[in-house]
Design a protein around this motif. Structure first.
Motif, PDB file in Angstrom:
ATOM      1  N   VAL A  29      40.710  15.485  58.421  1.00  0.00           N
ATOM      2  CA  VAL A  29      40.098  14.136  58.496  1.00  0.00           C
ATOM      3  C   VAL A  29      40.529  13.228  57.497  1.00  0.00           C
ATOM      4  CG1 VAL A  29      37.866  13.048  58.405  1.00  0.00           C
ATOM      5  CG2 VAL A  29      38.029  15.122  59.693  1.00  0.00           C
ATOM      6  N   LEU A  30      40.874  13.913  56.203  1.00  0.00           N
ATOM      7  CA  LEU A  30      40.884  13.012  55.120  1.00  0.00           C
ATOM      8  C   LEU A  30      42.369  12.508  55.298  1.00  0.00           C
ATOM      9  CD1 LEU A  30      39.260  14.730  52.029  1.00  0.00           C
ATOM     10  CD2 LEU A  30      38.813  12.761  53.312  1.00  0.00           C
ATOM     11  N   GLY A  31      43.304  13.348  55.947  1.00  0.00           N
ATOM     12  CA  GLY A  31      44.611  12.856  56.091  1.00  0.00           C
ATOM     13  C   GLY A  31      44.755  11.773  57.096  1.00  0.00           C
ATOM     14  N   LEU A  32      43.909  11.899  58.144  1.00  0.00           N
ATOM     15  CA  LEU A  32      43.973  10.941  59.228  1.00  0.00           C
ATOM     16  C   LEU A  32      43.421   9.751  58.940  1.00  0.00           C
ATOM     17  CD1 LEU A  32      44.755  10.678  61.889  1.00  0.00           C
ATOM     18  CD2 LEU A  32      42.244  11.293  62.810  1.00  0.00           C
ATOM     19  N   LEU A  38      43.274   4.068  51.512  1.00  0.00           N
ATOM     20  CA  LEU A  38      43.126   4.576  50.250  1.00  0.00           C
ATOM     21  C   LEU A  38      44.276   5.834  50.501  1.00  0.00           C
ATOM     22  CD1 LEU A  38      39.354   4.846  49.667  1.00  0.00           C
ATOM     23  CD2 LEU A  38      41.114   3.502  48.434  1.00  0.00           C
ATOM     24  N   ASN A  39      45.584   5.708  50.887  1.00  0.00           N
ATOM     25  CA  ASN A  39      46.215   6.685  51.164  1.00  0.00           C
ATOM     26  C   ASN A  39      46.825   7.267  49.697  1.00  0.00           C
ATOM     27  OD1 ASN A  39      47.512   4.328  50.748  1.00  0.00           O
ATOM     28  ND2 ASN A  39      48.994   4.456  52.092  1.00  0.00           N
ATOM     29  N   LEU A  40      46.674   6.529  48.626  1.00  0.00           N
ATOM     30  CA  LEU A  40      47.153   7.096  47.433  1.00  0.00           C
ATOM     31  C   LEU A  40      46.023   8.132  46.884  1.00  0.00           C
ATOM     32  CD1 LEU A  40      48.525   6.630  44.915  1.00  0.00           C
ATOM     33  CD2 LEU A  40      47.006   4.963  44.044  1.00  0.00           C
ATOM     34  N   PHE A  41      44.717   8.049  47.234  1.00  0.00           N
ATOM     35  CA  PHE A  41      43.877   9.036  46.957  1.00  0.00           C
ATOM     36  C   PHE A  41      43.540  10.199  47.850  1.00  0.00           C
ATOM     37  CE2 PHE A  41      42.577   5.346  44.630  1.00  0.00           C
ATOM     38  CZ  PHE A  41      42.888   5.560  43.360  1.00  0.00           C
ATOM     39  N   LEU A  42      43.517   9.833  49.227  1.00  0.00           N
ATOM     40  CA  LEU A  42      43.352  10.746  50.265  1.00  0.00           C
ATOM     41  C   LEU A  42      44.321  11.655  50.645  1.00  0.00           C
ATOM     42  CD1 LEU A  42      41.036   8.387  52.402  1.00  0.00           C
ATOM     43  CD2 LEU A  42      40.369  10.051  50.668  1.00  0.00           C
ATOM     44  N   GLY A  43      45.560  10.973  50.491  1.00  0.00           N
ATOM     45  CA  GLY A  43      46.816  11.922  50.800  1.00  0.00           C
ATOM     46  C   GLY A  43      46.918  13.073  49.758  1.00  0.00           C
ATOM     47  N   PRO A  44      46.677  12.988  48.741  1.00  0.00           N
ATOM     48  CA  PRO A  44      47.038  14.289  47.613  1.00  0.00           C
ATOM     49  C   PRO A  44      45.744  15.015  47.977  1.00  0.00           C
ATOM     50  CG  PRO A  44      47.673  12.271  46.488  1.00  0.00           C
ATOM     51  CD  PRO A  44      47.081  11.874  47.904  1.00  0.00           C
ATOM     52  N   VAL A  72      51.212  14.431  53.610  1.00  0.00           N
ATOM     53  CA  VAL A  72      52.435  14.070  53.285  1.00  0.00           C
ATOM     54  C   VAL A  72      52.701  12.615  53.782  1.00  0.00           C
ATOM     55  CG1 VAL A  72      54.769  14.538  53.559  1.00  0.00           C
ATOM     56  CG2 VAL A  72      53.312  16.385  52.955  1.00  0.00           C
ATOM     57  N   ALA A  73      52.289  12.339  55.061  1.00  0.00           N
ATOM     58  CA  ALA A  73      52.733  11.011  55.944  1.00  0.00           C
ATOM     59  C   ALA A  73      51.966  10.028  55.033  1.00  0.00           C
ATOM     60  CB  ALA A  73      52.195  11.293  57.430  1.00  0.00           C
ATOM     61  N   ASP A  74      50.921  10.387  54.587  1.00  0.00           N
ATOM     62  CA  ASP A  74      49.989   9.062  53.883  1.00  0.00           C
ATOM     63  C   ASP A  74      51.051   8.786  52.625  1.00  0.00           C
ATOM     64  OD1 ASP A  74      47.880   9.534  55.239  1.00  0.00           O
ATOM     65  OD2 ASP A  74      46.679  10.510  54.012  1.00  0.00           O
ATOM     66  N   LEU A  75      51.534   9.745  51.937  1.00  0.00           N
ATOM     67  CA  LEU A  75      52.217   9.513  50.608  1.00  0.00           C
ATOM     68  C   LEU A  75      53.677   8.802  50.934  1.00  0.00           C
ATOM     69  CD1 LEU A  75      51.512  12.612  48.428  1.00  0.00           C
ATOM     70  CD2 LEU A  75      50.554  10.266  48.207  1.00  0.00           C
TER      71      LEU A  75
END
Length: 92
Positions: A29-32, A38-44, A72-75
């Motif tokens: 859910v967080l990755g999606l 907030l991909n900087l925070f939710l990705g890791p 990983v896609a977020d980052l």
């Protein structure tokens, strides 16, 4: 009538498995969600939760791997946006 002793490790193992399943779903859910905001925070966070879920032996391995991939896609999206727009935010 035969009485069987219950081992105290059974409920703890079941609880740990349930926690690992929750971590797998949370990482997905967080990755999606991190693909949008907030991909900087939710990705890791998605990556760490997926790795912990896999290490603890989740039964929802597919969701854990999806959470890992989405983290990983977020980052990657963050890196591409940073390189193309020279900012760390979405610009429409």
């Amino acid at each position: 009538m035969q009485l069987t002793a219950t081992s105290p490790t059974r409920p703890a193992a079941r609880r740990q498995g349930r926690d690992a399943d929750g971590m797998a779903v949370a990482s997905f859910v967080l990755g999606l969600l991190g693909l949008l905001v907030l991909n900087l925070f939710l990705g890791p966070i998605a990556i760490v939760l997926a790795a912990l879920a896999l290490k603890r032996g989740t039964t929802r391995r597919g969701r854990a791997f999806l959470g890992l991939g989405l983290g990983v896609a977020d980052l990657v999206i963050l890196a591409v946006l940073t390189q193309t727009t020279n900012t760390v935010s979405w610009s429409f």
